[in-house]
Design an enzyme around this catalytic site. Structure first.
Site, PDB file in Angstrom:
ATOM      1  N   LYS A   1       0.523  -1.602  -0.226  1.00 54.98           N
ATOM      2  CA  LYS A   1       0.318  -0.463   0.374  1.00 54.98           C
ATOM      3  C   LYS A   1       1.277   0.854   0.091  1.00 54.98           C
ATOM      4  CE  LYS A   1      -4.125   1.639   2.537  1.00 54.98           C
ATOM      5  NZ  LYS A   1      -4.675   1.276   4.221  1.00 54.98           N
TER       6      LYS A   1
ATOM      7  N   SER B   1      -9.012   1.150   2.985  1.00 52.61           N
ATOM      8  CA  SER B   1      -8.745   2.053   2.292  1.00 52.61           C
ATOM      9  C   SER B   1      -7.962   1.590   1.632  1.00 52.61           C
ATOM     10  CB  SER B   1      -7.872   3.442   3.124  1.00 52.61           C
ATOM     11  OG  SER B   1      -6.933   2.970   3.757  1.00 52.61           O
TER      12      SER B   1
ATOM     13  N   SER C   1      -9.579  -1.138   7.776  1.00 52.18           N
ATOM     14  CA  SER C   1      -9.283  -0.642   6.275  1.00 52.18           C
ATOM     15  C   SER C   1      -8.568  -1.947   5.485  1.00 52.18           C
ATOM     16  CB  SER C   1      -8.433   0.613   5.957  1.00 52.18           C
ATOM     17  OG  SER C   1      -9.099   1.426   6.218  1.00 52.18           O
TER      18      SER C   1
END
Length: 526
Positions: A76, A171, A195
């Protein structure tokens, strides 16, 4: 090969059925083929090929570094990566190249993993849809699956398919999409309020949030220091356990990590669940919970009971206060953490040079989106001298009550809690954006964020497809630092339900030999 588990591919590499370079090239081809998903912000092609080449040399000499050697992974884009741009999907950090690796990234590389690239997210990981980053939203691979499209054709003719794609959740939506679309075998996400687990549920993959302090946060650009945890996304529970074994342990650069050394472990095979006690929190039966998710939750509980486990209803009485408590604590820590982005040391800097204050203000106005600025404003309000006691301190006390609820339940003899991960399956993007980020996050984090406030391990496991042909996930919550026990139970459950493999028809045509997987069907929960 691309549809196999991490452990299976690792075995194939060791036996010489495929080389790390061939595997890397296949994944790079798939990344280009699925570019429309917008899962990656940066694709580190040259770096990946070089790492694969080095891995190949080690295999030829018989010096493999372990199960991750030569395995393609993604990270990420809020983890620092030396020499590779790290943006947090924000204008504030566009062009920022860190001089060091996050500890978890370094540990992956030390074990020979091949870094395919950096994945998309909501700006600074603030969101639950992966729709608010500066590089655009991430599209859920299941939007293009045979399972979903087949059901849609029966229902609606003449609709524009391209405009009706689904969100990934967030996210860490880029990481979830990258794993679901077979472009890598594992990906790192971050988990502050769900997330990692939320997008895992929407994308039909496993999303694991370790106990707070088990895995180092050093190099993870912070959102909420007291709740942030690096998360792991894989296609099966066993793969998550392999990655956790490589990442867990003390880090001198992160004072919140445990002191005891953690050895890599293999999940024991759970022969039966007779000795297990599964708790079902009654407060999680939210009115907004879709009937399908409720049904699968109930069937999962029945499955455990029918196999001999003790299944009991439990109470977490302070659950209803968790969302507002989380909002106060989250925004307060965000306000503090975002103060570092001032245009002086790194990141974006505006052209205004009238005064330092004007430069600060203009830099932050240009660099942050409305969501980030809104959270900074809220947090600074809660931290004002006249509000500190009434908001921040009170929220900390409520957080303690929420954490104690879990302690009391686990002390009563419950081994693992079973809950929904999300309210429903993934929704179309056009429907998702009808509500603002804060409203969506408050709704979507309802089952996941209390775990972060208590610092407990949790994992979302895909259980079955909805009537629309979309994944539904359920969440298992364990005792603090009993991550191995939690994953063992989740792995047993995963084997019982046999979640079907996503059928991305265009990819299957190009890689027919790579996707010669048994066509599994959901056997237990339908």
């Amino acid at each position: 090969m691309l549809g196999r588990t991490l452990r299976e591919v690792s075995t194939a590499l060791k036996q010489g059925h495929i080389t790390p370079t061939e595997l890397c090239q296949k994944c790079l081809f798939l990344i280009k083929k699925t570019k429309f998903l917008n899962a990656y912000i940066t694709v580190s092609e040259e770096v990946a090929l070089k790492q694969a080449e080095e891995s190949e040399k080690r295999y030829k000499k018989g010096h493999s570094l372990g199960d991750l050697d030569g395995i393609p992974v993604a990270v990420k884009d809020n983890f620092s990566t030396s020499g590779i741009e790290t943006t947090c999907a924000s204008n504030m950090l566009k062009g920022y190249v860190p001089p060091y690796n996050a500890t978890v990234v370094q540990k992956l590389l030390d074990k020979g993993a091949v870094l395919m690239g950096k994945t998309n997210l909501d700006e600074f990981a603030m969101g639950s849809g992966s729709t608010d980053g500066v590089f655009g939203p991430v599209k859920n691979p299941w939007s293009y699956s045979k399972q979903y499209r087949g059901k849609r054709k029966q229902k609606a003719h003449g609709e524009n398919e391209d405009s009706n794609w689904l969100i990934t959740g967030g996210s860490s939506g880029g990481s979830a999409a990258a794993v679901a679309a077979f472009t890598c075998f594992a990906a790192l996400g971050s988990d502050t309020g769900g997330s990692t687990r939320n997008p895992a549920a929407h994308c039909g993959v496993v999303g694991f949030k370790p106990s707070y302090g088990l895995v180092s946060r050093h190099g993870l650009i912070p959102l909420v220091n007291s709740m942030d945890v690096p998360g792991i996304l894989t296609r099966c529970v066993d793969d998550a356990a392999i990655v956790l074994g490589m990442l867990a342990g003390h880090d001198p650069r992160d004072s919140t990590t445990i002191q005891d050394p953690v050895k890599p472990f293999t999940l024991p095979t759970l022969a039966d669940v007779n000795k297990l006690c599964i708790g079902i929190p009654k407060e999680y039966l939210a009115p907004e919970l879709s009937s399908e998710v409720r049904s699968f939750w109930s069937k999962a509980a029945n499955l455990f009971e029918s196999e001999g486990a003790k299944v009991i209803e439990v109470s977490l009485p302070h659950t209803s206060y968790s969302i507002i408590c989380y909002h106060v604590l989250c925004t307060s820590e965000v306000a503090s953490n975002m103060a570092r982005f001032d245009g002086l040391e790194y990141g974006h800097r505006c052209d205004i040079n009238v005064s330092t204050e004007a430069m600060y203000a203009a830099t932050r106005r240009e660099g942050f989106n409305d969501v980030v600025r809104g959270r900074i404003l809220s947090g600074n309000f809660f931290l004002l001298k006249e509000n500190y006691e009434n908001y921040f301190i009170k929220a900390q006390k409520v957080r303690r009550l929420i954490a104690n609820d879990f302690v009391n339940v686990f002390n009563s003899g419950v081994d693992v809690l079973l809950t929904p991960t999300t309210l429903s399956e993934a929704v179309p993007y056009l429907e998702f954006i009808k509500e603002d980020n804060r409203t969506r996050s408050a709704q979507d984090d309802i089952f996941t964020q209390a775990v972060n406030m208590a610092g407990l391990p949790a994992v979302s496991v895909p259980v079955a497809l909805s009537n629309q042909g979309l994944p539904i996930g359920l969440q298992f919550i364990g005792r603090a630092f009993c991550d191995q026990q939690l994953l063992t139970v989740a792995s047993w459950f995963e084997k019982q339900v046999q979640f079907p493999v996503i059928q991305l028809q265009e990819l299957m045509d190009d890689f027919s030999s790579d996707f010669e997987i048994e066509k599994l069907s959901s056997v237990s929960l339908k």
